[in-house]
Design an enzyme around this catalytic site. Sequence first.
Site, PDB file in Angstrom:
ATOM      1  N   GLU A  84       0.825  -1.221   0.000  1.00  0.00           N
ATOM      2  CA  GLU A  84       0.000   0.000   0.000  1.00  0.00           C
ATOM      3  C   GLU A  84       0.856   1.267   0.000  1.00  0.00           C
ATOM      4  OE1 GLU A  84      -2.793  -0.224  -0.893  1.00  0.00           O
ATOM      5  OE2 GLU A  84      -3.896  -1.860   0.053  1.00  0.00           O
TER       6      GLU A  84
ATOM      7  N   HIS B  68      -2.598   2.400   8.695  1.00  0.00           N
ATOM      8  CA  HIS B  68      -3.634   1.693   7.937  1.00  0.00           C
ATOM      9  C   HIS B  68      -3.873   0.336   8.591  1.00  0.00           C
ATOM     10  CE1 HIS B  68      -5.809  -0.356   4.844  1.00  0.00           C
ATOM     11  NE2 HIS B  68      -4.812  -1.186   4.591  1.00  0.00           N
TER      12      HIS B  68
ATOM     13  N   HIS C 221      -6.905  -3.149   9.081  1.00  0.00           N
ATOM     14  CA  HIS C 221      -8.166  -3.810   8.727  1.00  0.00           C
ATOM     15  C   HIS C 221      -8.910  -4.099  10.034  1.00  0.00           C
ATOM     16  CE1 HIS C 221      -6.131  -5.537   4.832  1.00  0.00           C
ATOM     17  NE2 HIS C 221      -6.106  -4.224   4.884  1.00  0.00           N
TER      18      HIS C 221
ATOM     19  N   TYR D 298     -19.657  12.959  19.415  1.00  0.00           N
ATOM     20  CA  TYR D 298     -18.848  14.177  19.217  1.00  0.00           C
ATOM     21  C   TYR D 298     -17.395  13.890  18.840  1.00  0.00           C
ATOM     22  CZ  TYR D 298     -16.743  13.638  23.871  1.00  0.00           C
ATOM     23  OH  TYR D 298     -16.053  13.160  24.939  1.00  0.00           O
TER      24      TYR D 298
ATOM     25  N   HIS E  77     -12.390  -3.002   2.565  1.00  0.00           N
ATOM     26  CA  HIS E  77     -10.956  -3.116   2.801  1.00  0.00           C
ATOM     27  C   HIS E  77     -10.572  -2.809   4.262  1.00  0.00           C
ATOM     28  CE1 HIS E  77      -6.671  -2.006   1.181  1.00  0.00           C
ATOM     29  NE2 HIS E  77      -6.623  -2.465   2.423  1.00  0.00           N
TER      30      HIS E  77
ATOM     31  N   TYR F  68      -7.136  18.752  21.417  1.00  0.00           N
ATOM     32  CA  TYR F  68      -7.364  17.532  22.185  1.00  0.00           C
ATOM     33  C   TYR F  68      -6.534  16.400  21.579  1.00  0.00           C
ATOM     34  CZ  TYR F  68     -10.191  14.017  24.685  1.00  0.00           C
ATOM     35  OH  TYR F  68     -10.628  13.000  25.498  1.00  0.00           O
TER      36      TYR F  68
HETATM   37 ZN   LIG Z   1      -5.022  -2.991   3.612  1.00  0.00          ZN
END
Ligand SMILES: [Zn+2]
Length: 234
Positions: free
Chosen positions: A78, A97, A99, A118, A160, A213
């Site tokens: 990726e 990233h 899953h 929120y 994905h 925050y």
């Molecule tokens: Zn992936």
Amino acid sequence: MKKAERALREKIVALCRQMNASGLNQGTSGNISARFEDKLLITPSGIPYEEMQPETIAALALEGEYGAFDGPKKPSSEWRFHLDIAKARPEVGGIVHTHSTFATVLAIARKEIPACHYMVTAFGGPDIRCAPYARFGSKELSEHAVAALDGRKGCLLANHGMIALGEDLDKAMWLAVELETLARQYYHALLIGGPVLLTEAEIAEAAEAMAGYGPAAQDAPEVSPPRPRRARRR
Ligand SMILES: [Zn+2]
């Protein structure tokens, strides 16, 4: 190798292992990148996290030939969306990233996360978009991801998983955990009749209070995002 670069590489390795130990990610499906000067340090492709070392982290060039990298192993499959996000978003220092289960459940159903809590404002807007489907590793997926992340620090990727961004790795990992938490909460709210959404004014007020925050940018050497809780069986 500069001391600061080595420290950042060590941090990527530690966060990968932590991401799996906490249940946020499984196997080597997730990947992490961090900006260092004119390069993007990124997890290598297909290496179990236990075997990953600071030296095996790949370094993608942010300028010059697209996709050029240094390192003994190829960058994550990726790498395109990591690189394109880093190029499009100069304020971003860390990208995560995964899953993770509930974010991916929503992504499979192609549902965005609306203003149901929120905390959605921590991602920069009233919702978390779901990018359209494109094959993993493709340039098309990268383009969809950059568009879904416009003005945001997180998005879902259809069928994905998800992406979370931060000024640094600590903030990106914090938001990855928050995104999975929001996804889990929204999923469960859908099961009991659906959420009551916050109004535009309520979201604007929360966004104002949310400014600043999150984990401190510099003084958080060890990140310990809360362990994602699993849904209880009924
Ligand atoms: Zn992936």
